[in-house]
Each structure stands twice: as C-alpha cells, then as structure tokens.
Design a protein around this motif. Structure first.
Motif, PDB file in Angstrom:
ATOM      1  N   GLN A  29       0.842  -1.185   0.000  1.00  0.00           N
ATOM      2  CA  GLN A  29       0.000   0.000   0.000  1.00  0.00           C
ATOM      3  C   GLN A  29       0.883   1.242   0.000  1.00  0.00           C
ATOM      4  OE1 GLN A  29      -2.862   0.091   3.130  1.00  0.00           O
ATOM      5  NE2 GLN A  29      -3.624   2.116   2.599  1.00  0.00           N
ATOM      6  N   GLN A  49       1.795   5.085   0.736  1.00  0.00           N
ATOM      7  CA  GLN A  49       1.423   6.129   1.682  1.00  0.00           C
ATOM      8  C   GLN A  49       2.462   7.232   1.700  1.00  0.00           C
ATOM      9  OE1 GLN A  49       1.127   4.760   5.720  1.00  0.00           O
ATOM     10  NE2 GLN A  49       3.126   3.760   5.712  1.00  0.00           N
ATOM     11  N   VAL A  69      -2.469  10.840  -3.932  1.00  0.00           N
ATOM     12  CA  VAL A  69      -2.316  10.337  -2.571  1.00  0.00           C
ATOM     13  C   VAL A  69      -2.031  11.516  -1.643  1.00  0.00           C
ATOM     14  CG1 VAL A  69      -1.023   8.785  -1.063  1.00  0.00           C
ATOM     15  CG2 VAL A  69      -1.431   8.140  -3.442  1.00  0.00           C
ATOM     16  N   GLN A  77      -1.060  12.493   6.063  1.00  0.00           N
ATOM     17  CA  GLN A  77      -1.981  12.703   7.180  1.00  0.00           C
ATOM     18  C   GLN A  77      -1.922  14.113   7.726  1.00  0.00           C
ATOM     19  OE1 GLN A  77       0.982  11.388   7.463  1.00  0.00           O
ATOM     20  NE2 GLN A  77       1.890  12.389   9.252  1.00  0.00           N
TER      21      GLN A  77
END
Length: 121
Positions: free
Chosen positions: A1, A3, A110, A113
């Motif tokens: 994945q 990130q 993408v 955070q």
C-alpha cells in the motif's frame, strides 16, 4: 500500500524556520508532481507549493521568496523549507503526490496525514 508520511512540523517563533519532509513509501513505479497544501482553522485547504518531475516549481503568492520546495527522486521525498515564518502560516500542512503505484498503470492522487505548524511567540 502506498502512503505519504510527513514530518518536521512544530512550534516556531515568528521569523523562524522549519523544514517539512514527506516520504512516499510502498510499491511505486513513478511519481509525477509532489505538492504541499495547508489548511488553517476555519479556512479551505490551499496549495502552498508544487514541484513537477522536471523540477519546475510553483508557489502561492503568500509564500514566494520565503518557502522553497525541493525533492529527492531517489528517496521519493519532497521537502518544504520555510523561512521568515509568520503567524498567518499557522496551519496543518499536507503532502500530496500524483503517482503510479507498481502494477496499477495509471496515476492516482495520494495525501499524507498532515503535520501541524504553529507560528507564535
């Protein structure tokens, strides 16, 4: 994945400096543009700076001459050097990348955070 992980935020006095980092991890075939956005309390998210794979850059008028965006393609990392910080630079800073994950054969967007930058005396 895939990130994006930001780091480098914190509290700094007006006139001070901070350097933000954002590293992309996972199976990545290619990264096109990488950008920094910010969102202050009660305001919309805005583009701060962007850098393309060619190295060309764009900046918001409010940060021109104070902030510098750069990238290390070997490390899939983008940086934001912030100098002469002002209280109005206080915001959560988000990293954004337009990238092609391995095996997907198309580009996707993408987001990280976010990391909080507070400019205050």
């Amino acid at each position: 994945q895939v990130q994006l992980v930001e780091s480098g935020g914190g509290l700094v006095q007006p006139g001070g400096s901070l350097r933000l980092s954002c590293a992309a991890s996972g199976s990545i075939f290619s990264i096109n543009a990488m950008s920094w956005y910010r969102q202050a309390p009660g305001k919309q998210r805005e583009l701060v700076a962007a850098i393309r794979s060619s190295g060309s850059t764009d900046y918001a008028d409010s940060v021109k001459g104070r902030f510098t965006i750069s990238r290390d393609n070997a490390k899939n990392t983008v940086y934001l050097q912030m100098n002469s910080l002002k209280p109005e630079d206080t915001a959560v800073y988000f990293c954004n990348a337009d990238l092609m994950p391995g095996g997907l054969y198309r580009y996707i967007e993408v987001w990280g955070q976010g990391t909080l930058v507070t400019v205050s005396s």
